[in-house]
Design an enzyme around this catalytic site. Structure first.
Site, mmCIF file in Angstrom:
data_model
loop_
_atom_site.group_PDB
_atom_site.id
_atom_site.type_symbol
_atom_site.label_atom_id
_atom_site.label_comp_id
_atom_site.label_asym_id
_atom_site.label_seq_id
_atom_site.Cartn_x
_atom_site.Cartn_y
_atom_site.Cartn_z
ATOM 1 N N SER A 54 0.871 -1.199 -0.095
ATOM 2 C CA SER A 54 -0.052 0.082 -0.008
ATOM 3 C C SER A 54 0.946 1.420 0.046
ATOM 4 C CB SER A 54 -0.950 -0.083 1.322
ATOM 5 O OG SER A 54 -1.642 1.162 1.431
ATOM 6 N N TYR A 64 -2.599 -0.254 10.426
ATOM 7 C CA TYR A 64 -2.448 -0.655 9.015
ATOM 8 C C TYR A 64 -1.199 0.067 8.200
ATOM 9 C CZ TYR A 64 -3.898 -1.020 4.209
ATOM 10 O OH TYR A 64 -4.139 -1.584 2.855
#
Length: 256
Positions: free
Chosen positions: A139, A152
């Site tokens: 990501s 995250y």
């Protein structure tokens, strides 16, 4: 699209929706043999969907399940030529209010799960003399910080460290390991994040969506296919001199 990918065995972990589903469809269109593994499937043994498409249950956070799947593929002479690890989860809260259990769960799936997949399937590739490809969906959160997403963000930073180290170690075996770093992609997970993140910030999900678009130089958010196209490139001969890379697919939102 790439004749070299015909009949290559591709294992896609986290395949039932979003980016994973697009990756499965892209490799099927390339005439690869696709094994789709996902926690939502209820088949513990390989289930034949058609002659090139198989499904199997996998909870990537459980080492025993990853190990057992690796052994099952070895026994069926289906050691992957290409592994695509898409599985991932997110939790939303500001750091000072966050739950330790959420932090640990996020790392179990995103980081430990990636570690398990890379460990067992890299070993299978080496043992069976496969000059393979491993592609991890990380990501842009592995390169930046984002409010309300400490677990995250931290988990994806760790994933990029894993792929860099593994790429060095497997280079002598001609196993190329790279990551794709998507930006704002329109998936079920992103839609949930807008609701939960908006609630934290006193914003509607639609206001968050408009904010998302405003941050992207190309003035649109991405699609799962945008990411799958780069995965296909990394699996193809066109990327044969690339390993240890983290490629942004962000519409210009992240440029480093």
């Amino acid at each position: 699209m790439f004749p070299e990918l015909k009949n290559k065995i591709v294992l896609v972990i986290g395949s039932s929706q979003g980016i994973g589903k697009a990756v499965v469809e892209t490799f099927l269109n390339s005439l690869s043999v696709v094994i789709a593994a996902d926690i939502t499937y209820d088949c513990d043994k390989l289930q034949t969907i058609d002659k090139r498409y198989f499904q199997i249950h996998l909870d990537i956070s459980r080492e025993t399940e990853v190990s057992e799947l690796s052994q099952q593929l070895i026994e069926n002479k289906m050691v992957p030529d290409i592994l695509v690890d898409v599985a991932g989860i997110s939790t939303m809260d500001f750091l000072v209010n966050s739950q330790t259990s959420d932090f640990e769960k996020t790392f179990q799936v995103n980081t430990r799960g990636t570690y398990f997949a890379m460990k067992y399937f890299t070993k299978a590739m080496i043992d069976h003399n496969k000059k393979g490809r491993i592609i991890v969906i990380a990501s842009q959160a592995g390169k930046n910080g984002y409010r309300g997403m400490s677990a995250y963000v931290a988990s994806k930073h760790a994933v990029l460290g894993l792929i860099k180290t593994a790429a060095i170690e497997t280079a002598p075996n001609q196993i190329l390991i790279n990551a794709v770093c998507p930006g704002i992609i329109e998936t079920e997970m992103k839609q949930r994040e807008r609701v939960e993140g908006g609630a934290l910030r006193g914003m509607s999900a639609e206001a968050v969506r408009q904010e998302d678009i405003s941050q992207v130089p190309l003035k649109r958010t991405g699609t799962p296919q945008d990411v799958a196209n780069v995965v296909l490139f990394l699996a193809s001969p066109l990327s044969s001199y690339m390993t240890g890379q983290a490629i942004n697919v962000t519409g210009g939102m992240t440029m480093h």
